[in-house]
Design a protein around this motif. Structure first.
Motif, short mmCIF file in Angstrom:
data_model
loop_
_atom_site.label_atom_id
_atom_site.label_comp_id
_atom_site.label_asym_id
_atom_site.label_seq_id
_atom_site.Cartn_x
_atom_site.Cartn_y
_atom_site.Cartn_z
N GLY A 163 0.77 -1.22 0.00
CA GLY A 163 0.00 0.00 0.00
C GLY A 163 0.81 1.28 0.00
O GLY A 163 0.25 2.37 0.10
N HIS A 164 2.14 1.17 -0.14
CA HIS A 164 3.01 2.34 -0.10
C HIS A 164 3.62 2.63 -1.47
O HIS A 164 3.63 1.79 -2.36
CB HIS A 164 4.15 2.11 0.92
CG HIS A 164 3.72 2.22 2.34
ND1 HIS A 164 4.48 2.82 3.32
CD2 HIS A 164 2.59 1.81 2.98
CE1 HIS A 164 3.85 2.77 4.48
NE2 HIS A 164 2.70 2.15 4.30
N TRP A 165 4.16 3.84 -1.58
CA TRP A 165 4.90 4.27 -2.77
C TRP A 165 6.39 4.29 -2.45
O TRP A 165 6.80 4.37 -1.30
CB TRP A 165 4.45 5.66 -3.22
CG TRP A 165 3.12 5.65 -3.89
CD1 TRP A 165 1.89 5.73 -3.29
CD2 TRP A 165 2.88 5.49 -5.29
NE1 TRP A 165 0.90 5.65 -4.23
CE2 TRP A 165 1.48 5.51 -5.47
CE3 TRP A 165 3.71 5.36 -6.40
CZ2 TRP A 165 0.89 5.39 -6.72
CZ3 TRP A 165 3.13 5.24 -7.65
CH2 TRP A 165 1.73 5.26 -7.81
N SER A 166 7.19 4.23 -3.53
CA SER A 166 8.64 4.19 -3.38
C SER A 166 9.28 4.85 -4.59
O SER A 166 8.62 5.04 -5.62
CB SER A 166 9.08 2.72 -3.26
OG SER A 166 10.36 2.60 -2.69
N SER A 167 10.56 5.21 -4.47
CA SER A 167 11.20 6.06 -5.50
C SER A 167 10.29 7.26 -5.78
O SER A 167 10.09 7.67 -6.92
CB SER A 167 11.47 5.28 -6.79
OG SER A 167 12.54 4.39 -6.62
N TYR A 168 9.77 7.77 -4.71
CA TYR A 168 8.74 8.83 -4.75
C TYR A 168 9.00 9.79 -3.61
O TYR A 168 9.48 9.37 -2.56
CB TYR A 168 7.35 8.18 -4.63
CG TYR A 168 6.20 9.13 -4.84
CD1 TYR A 168 5.74 9.41 -6.11
CD2 TYR A 168 5.61 9.77 -3.76
CE1 TYR A 168 4.70 10.30 -6.32
CE2 TYR A 168 4.57 10.66 -3.96
CZ TYR A 168 4.13 10.92 -5.24
OH TYR A 168 3.10 11.81 -5.44
N PRO A 169 8.73 11.09 -3.70
CA PRO A 169 8.20 11.78 -4.86
C PRO A 169 9.05 11.59 -6.12
O PRO A 169 10.27 11.48 -6.04
CB PRO A 169 8.19 13.25 -4.41
CG PRO A 169 8.08 13.19 -2.92
CD PRO A 169 8.89 12.00 -2.54
N SER A 170 8.35 11.55 -7.26
CA SER A 170 9.00 11.27 -8.54
C SER A 170 10.20 12.17 -8.76
O SER A 170 10.13 13.38 -8.51
CB SER A 170 7.99 11.47 -9.68
OG SER A 170 6.81 10.74 -9.43
N HIS A 171 11.29 11.59 -9.25
CA HIS A 171 12.52 12.34 -9.46
C HIS A 171 13.28 11.73 -10.63
O HIS A 171 13.05 10.60 -11.03
CB HIS A 171 13.39 12.32 -8.20
CG HIS A 171 13.81 10.93 -7.81
ND1 HIS A 171 13.02 10.11 -7.04
CD2 HIS A 171 14.92 10.21 -8.12
CE1 HIS A 171 13.63 8.94 -6.88
NE2 HIS A 171 14.79 8.98 -7.53
N ARG A 172 14.19 12.53 -11.17
CA ARG A 172 15.01 12.06 -12.29
C ARG A 172 16.48 12.39 -12.04
O ARG A 172 16.81 13.33 -11.31
CB ARG A 172 14.54 12.70 -13.60
CG ARG A 172 14.65 14.22 -13.64
CD ARG A 172 14.13 14.80 -14.95
NE ARG A 172 14.20 16.25 -14.96
CZ ARG A 172 15.25 16.96 -15.38
NH1 ARG A 172 16.34 16.32 -15.82
NH2 ARG A 172 15.23 18.27 -15.36
N HIS A 173 17.34 11.59 -12.64
CA HIS A 173 18.79 11.86 -12.62
C HIS A 173 19.32 11.49 -14.01
O HIS A 173 19.93 10.44 -14.20
CB HIS A 173 19.49 11.07 -11.51
CG HIS A 173 18.96 9.69 -11.27
ND1 HIS A 173 19.20 8.64 -12.13
CD2 HIS A 173 18.18 9.20 -10.29
CE1 HIS A 173 18.61 7.55 -11.67
NE2 HIS A 173 17.97 7.86 -10.55
N ASP A 174 19.05 12.37 -14.97
CA ASP A 174 19.32 12.07 -16.37
C ASP A 174 20.06 13.18 -17.10
O ASP A 174 20.03 13.26 -18.33
CB ASP A 174 18.02 11.73 -17.11
CG ASP A 174 16.94 12.79 -16.95
OD1 ASP A 174 17.25 13.89 -16.44
OD2 ASP A 174 15.79 12.52 -17.36
#
Length: 268
Positions: A163-174
């Motif tokens: 029921g949880h989120w992960s790698s969140y809040p959404s982010h980028r390293h590109d």
């Protein structure tokens, strides 16, 4: 449509093999062995450094002309105990003889001969809570930026409650623009508990040129070449993933997605 979701191509022996060439990028490699007791595996590292992660089970490991003994004591990854790992520099070799049924992840990136072979964990790896509310997850850092174990590799484990989120809040390293952001390719090796379950991962860019949402099954790998990459664990299904990252600079700096930046600021 990008082929970001990789299904295992077998049930015994090597079941994943992702190379920079097959992924269409430059740095990260990932492969996975599922061995029965008595099975063997062996590889040369070539021009790449390697971290072997004993995801589950036990194996007698030799590498870089040394005997490292039997590594592994976690028989089920969802025990969440610290993993046994081995770092091997480029231009060496390794072999494994499975003492029990086991799962061995092979994490690779360009090696420059800057570090010696060494065991990593279980000592020194502590399960750490990150996030708040239903964004809470638990981390086993294997070789992140603070651990000067590698030339290029960044490797970590994450356990996400149902029921949880992960790698969140959404982010980028590109983008290669340190210290604002670093360019890091990334793979996610997913496991689910119960194994019959599923998780969700979205990979998307701000401009929408890449926007893929995938249902991941137990044992799948997702490649993240660019963009944001949040995961969700549905109610009833716990999620594990092993992250491998690498790029031109061994630093992890990211930029949040515009729509969630306020959440990151609020929860800081």
């Amino acid at each position: 449509m990008p082929d970001l979701l990789k299904k295992p191509f077998g049930t015994r022996g090597k079941v994943h093999q992702i190379t920079p060439e097959s992924a269409g990028w430059r740095y990260v490699g990932f492969s996975l062995y599922r061995l029965n007791a008595g099975d063997t595996a062996a590889e040369m590292t070539g021009d790449r450094e390697v971290i072997l992660v004993m995801v589950e089970g036990k194996a007698a490991i030799s590498g870089a002309s040394q005997e490292w003994g039997v590594l592994g004591d976690r028989m089920d990854v969802f025990e969440k105990t610290p993993p046994h790992c081995l770092y091997l520099p480029n231009d060496t070799e390794w072999s494994a003889i499975a003492e029990t049924d086991c799962v061995i992840a092979v994490c690779t990136a360009p090696g420059m001969g800057g570090h010696q072979a060494r065991r990593i964990g279980p000592d020194g790896i502590t399960l750490t809570e990150r996030g708040k509310g239903t964004n809470t997850r638990h981390i086993n850092n294997i070789a992140m930026e603070n651990e000067d174990f590698c030339d290029s590799l960044l490797v970590t484990e994450v356990f996400t409650p149902a029921g949880h989120w992960s790698s969140y809040p959404s982010h980028r390293h590109d983008e290669d623009d340190f210290p604002r952001i670093t360019y890091l390719e990334e793979t996610y090796y997913h496991r689910l508990n119960p194994a019959s379950g599923f998780g969700i991962q979205r990979v998307y860019t701000d401009d929408g040129s890449l926007d893929e949402t995938m249902a991941v099954s137990d044992g799948d790998v997702v490649c993240v070449p660019r963009g944001h990459h949040p995961c969700g664990a549905p109610y009833g299904f716990e999620m594990y993933y092993l992250n491998v990252m690498a790029g031109p600079l061994r630093k992890w700096r990211f930029v949040p997605a515009p729509e969630v930046e306020w959440i990151m600021e609020r929860d800081a």
